[in-house]
Design an enzyme around this catalytic site. Structure first.
Site, PDB file in Angstrom:
ATOM      1  N   ARG A 157      27.575 -18.527  51.979  1.00  0.00           N
ATOM      2  CA  ARG A 157      26.427 -18.898  52.686  1.00  0.00           C
ATOM      3  C   ARG A 157      25.247 -17.885  52.404  1.00  0.00           C
ATOM      4  O   ARG A 157      23.957 -18.543  52.472  1.00  0.00           O
ATOM      5  CB  ARG A 157      26.842 -18.740  54.373  1.00  0.00           C
ATOM      6  CG  ARG A 157      27.865 -20.041  54.652  1.00  0.00           C
ATOM      7  CD  ARG A 157      28.463 -19.553  55.954  1.00  0.00           C
ATOM      8  NE  ARG A 157      29.448 -18.542  55.802  1.00  0.00           N
ATOM      9  CZ  ARG A 157      30.368 -18.301  56.860  1.00  0.00           C
ATOM     10  NH1 ARG A 157      30.376 -18.827  57.971  1.00  0.00           N
ATOM     11  NH2 ARG A 157      31.395 -17.473  56.501  1.00  0.00           N
ATOM     12  N   ASP A 163      40.065 -22.674  45.233  1.00  0.00           N
ATOM     13  CA  ASP A 163      40.636 -21.952  46.190  1.00  0.00           C
ATOM     14  C   ASP A 163      41.256 -22.916  47.144  1.00  0.00           C
ATOM     15  O   ASP A 163      40.924 -23.279  47.979  1.00  0.00           O
ATOM     16  CB  ASP A 163      39.396 -21.266  46.802  1.00  0.00           C
ATOM     17  CG  ASP A 163      39.899 -20.442  48.018  1.00  0.00           C
ATOM     18  OD1 ASP A 163      40.973 -19.900  48.153  1.00  0.00           O
ATOM     19  OD2 ASP A 163      38.745 -20.257  49.073  1.00  0.00           O
ATOM     20  N   LYS A 178      44.587 -21.781  48.329  1.00  0.00           N
ATOM     21  CA  LYS A 178      45.643 -21.029  49.255  1.00  0.00           C
ATOM     22  C   LYS A 178      46.903 -21.715  49.291  1.00  0.00           C
ATOM     23  O   LYS A 178      47.216 -22.049  50.618  1.00  0.00           O
ATOM     24  CB  LYS A 178      44.873 -20.841  50.557  1.00  0.00           C
ATOM     25  CG  LYS A 178      43.463 -19.755  50.378  1.00  0.00           C
ATOM     26  CD  LYS A 178      42.866 -19.422  51.489  1.00  0.00           C
ATOM     27  CE  LYS A 178      41.736 -18.378  51.641  1.00  0.00           C
ATOM     28  NZ  LYS A 178      40.475 -19.256  51.012  1.00  0.00           N
ATOM     29  N   ASP A 219      54.014 -22.959  50.369  1.00  0.00           N
ATOM     30  CA  ASP A 219      55.032 -23.837  50.811  1.00  0.00           C
ATOM     31  C   ASP A 219      56.036 -23.332  50.117  1.00  0.00           C
ATOM     32  O   ASP A 219      56.419 -22.272  49.808  1.00  0.00           O
ATOM     33  CB  ASP A 219      54.643 -25.227  49.990  1.00  0.00           C
ATOM     34  CG  ASP A 219      54.838 -26.347  50.654  1.00  0.00           C
ATOM     35  OD1 ASP A 219      56.015 -26.542  51.172  1.00  0.00           O
ATOM     36  OD2 ASP A 219      54.166 -27.331  51.032  1.00  0.00           O
ATOM     37  N   THR A 223      39.398 -12.028  55.197  1.00  0.00           N
ATOM     38  CA  THR A 223      38.140 -11.238  55.666  1.00  0.00           C
ATOM     39  C   THR A 223      37.807 -11.421  56.937  1.00  0.00           C
ATOM     40  O   THR A 223      36.857 -10.470  57.344  1.00  0.00           O
ATOM     41  CB  THR A 223      36.919 -11.413  54.573  1.00  0.00           C
ATOM     42  OG1 THR A 223      36.876 -12.586  54.344  1.00  0.00           O
ATOM     43  CG2 THR A 223      37.676 -10.790  53.051  1.00  0.00           C
ATOM     44  N   LYS A 238      33.294 -21.530  42.929  1.00  0.00           N
ATOM     45  CA  LYS A 238      34.670 -21.791  43.564  1.00  0.00           C
ATOM     46  C   LYS A 238      34.676 -23.178  44.386  1.00  0.00           C
ATOM     47  O   LYS A 238      33.652 -23.277  44.899  1.00  0.00           O
ATOM     48  CB  LYS A 238      34.836 -20.654  44.744  1.00  0.00           C
ATOM     49  CG  LYS A 238      36.071 -20.744  45.302  1.00  0.00           C
ATOM     50  CD  LYS A 238      36.321 -19.702  46.206  1.00  0.00           C
ATOM     51  CE  LYS A 238      35.882 -19.498  47.661  1.00  0.00           C
ATOM     52  NZ  LYS A 238      36.646 -20.044  48.529  1.00  0.00           N
TER      53      LYS A 238
HETATM   54  O1  LIG Z   1      40.375 -16.993  49.211  1.00  0.00           O
HETATM   55  C1  LIG Z   1      38.946 -16.948  49.424  1.00  0.00           C
HETATM   56  O2  LIG Z   1      38.002 -17.231  48.616  1.00  0.00           O
HETATM   57  C2  LIG Z   1      38.636 -16.234  50.951  1.00  0.00           C
HETATM   58  C3  LIG Z   1      39.675 -15.231  51.346  1.00  0.00           C
HETATM   59  C4  LIG Z   1      39.283 -14.532  52.160  1.00  0.00           C
HETATM   60  O3  LIG Z   1      39.831 -13.529  52.807  1.00  0.00           O
HETATM   61  N1  LIG Z   1      37.822 -14.633  53.026  1.00  0.00           N
HETATM   62  C5  LIG Z   1      36.803 -15.400  52.523  1.00  0.00           C
HETATM   63  O4  LIG Z   1      35.872 -15.899  53.088  1.00  0.00           O
HETATM   64  N2  LIG Z   1      37.501 -16.636  51.442  1.00  0.00           N
HETATM   65  C6  LIG Z   1      36.457 -17.426  50.926  1.00  0.00           C
HETATM   66  O5  LIG Z   1      35.222 -16.858  50.469  1.00  0.00           O
HETATM   67  C7  LIG Z   1      34.053 -17.613  50.846  1.00  0.00           C
HETATM   68  C8  LIG Z   1      33.012 -16.735  51.645  1.00  0.00           C
HETATM   69  O6  LIG Z   1      32.113 -17.434  52.144  1.00  0.00           O
HETATM   70  P1  LIG Z   1      30.724 -16.958  52.929  1.00  0.00           P
HETATM   71  O7  LIG Z   1      31.497 -16.083  53.850  1.00  0.00           O
HETATM   72  O8  LIG Z   1      29.990 -17.909  53.091  1.00  0.00           O
HETATM   73  O9  LIG Z   1      30.108 -16.012  51.855  1.00  0.00           O
HETATM   74  C9  LIG Z   1      34.629 -18.861  51.431  1.00  0.00           C
HETATM   75  O10 LIG Z   1      34.702 -20.153  50.690  1.00  0.00           O
HETATM   76  C10 LIG Z   1      36.163 -18.391  52.026  1.00  0.00           C
HETATM   77  O11 LIG Z   1      36.752 -19.822  52.021  1.00  0.00           O
END
Ligand SMILES: O=C(O)c1cc(=O)[nH]c(=O)n1[C@@H]1O[C@H](COP(=O)(O)O)[C@@H](O)[C@H]1O
Length: 244
Positions: free
Chosen positions: A215, A69, A71, A74, A124, A42
């Protein structure tokens, strides 16, 4: 919704690694470290704004699957044209915020391409209190349910949601909708800014099609071992032998 989810959804691809890096060089080093263990990546807004979009093409050319990703949110014309441009890049997935106008425009922009549109329901990092603070009259589960119904009407291919809403959402959208869950934390991993988390095993058990993990892999002392441990958890939850 585009047909053929099950054919495309090679179970070995259920892990999507988030390349949340400031520069393409750092992302390329991580991709080299992960090697053959990871087939789906991603690129999010940090890397995209850091000059990482050309990496999308390189990953696709190298046979990897790519989730952009971005998001998007608009006016409909802008979203539709942006999606048409992303479709030309050859990405597999693109995120837009799960607002009805935005999702409908994205579906128009991606039509006649293989690009699958995923609606982002509720980040999230949000819980009920965060939604109240942002002015919403709904808690997380109600808002995710509303957005799932609207996503089906708009004709998107799937949703981004936390694993905690998977079971209720699956009942709402049926088996062919793609349900993609970030906020994944292996046992003992720090949550960081994520509030609605689950382990890889729990998320697959609850019906996730794909897990997005950043992470816990990219920040690990041994990222490849961390990815392989998550792949093993996914395989165990799916009841099959691991093939790496
Ligand atoms: O759209 C996403 O990917 C996304 C949506 C969401 O609600 N929460 C979320 O954490 N993400 C993405 O998912 C990844 C989570 O990363 P870690 O928290 O490092 O595992 C990040 O790249 C966020 O941008």
């Amino acid at each position: 919704m585009k047909p053929g989810k099950l054919a495309e959804q090679d179970r070995g691809e259920a892990l999507i690694v988030a390349l949340d890096f400031a520069t393409p060089e750092e992302a390329r080093r991580m991709i080299a470290t992960l090697g053959e263990s990871v087939s789906f990546y991603k690129i999010g807004m940090e890397l995209a704004y850091g000059g990482g979009l050309p990496l999308a093409r390189d990953l696709i050319d190298a046979g990897k699957k790519l989730f952009l990703d971005l998001k998007l949110h608009d006016i409909p014309t802008t979203v539709e044209k942006a999606c048409a441009n992303v479709a030309r890049l050859g990405a597999a997935f693109l995120t837009v915020h799960a607002y009805p106008q935005t999702m409908a425009a994205a579906v128009r922009g991606a039509s006649s391409s293989g690009l699958r549109i995923l609606g982002v329901t509720v980040m999230t990092s949000y819980d009920d209190d965060d939604l109240t603070e942002a002015g919403y009259a709904f808690g997380v589960s109600e808002l995710v349910a509303l957005r799932a119904r609207q996503a089906r009407l708009a004709g998107v291919d799937g949703l981004i949601l936390s694993a905690r809403e998977l079971e209720a959402t699956r009942r709402e959208v049926g088996p062919d909708f793609l349900l993609v869950t970030p906020g994944i934390r292996p046992e003992g991993a720090p949550a960081g800014d994520q509030k609605r988390t689950m382990t890889p095993r729990e998320a697959i058990g609850a019906g996730a099609d794909y897990l997005v993990v950043g992470r816990p892999i990219t920040g690990a002392a041994d990222p490849r071992a961390a990815a392989e441990a998550i792949l093993a958890d996914i395989a165990a939850a799916q009841g099959r032998a691991i093939v790496i």
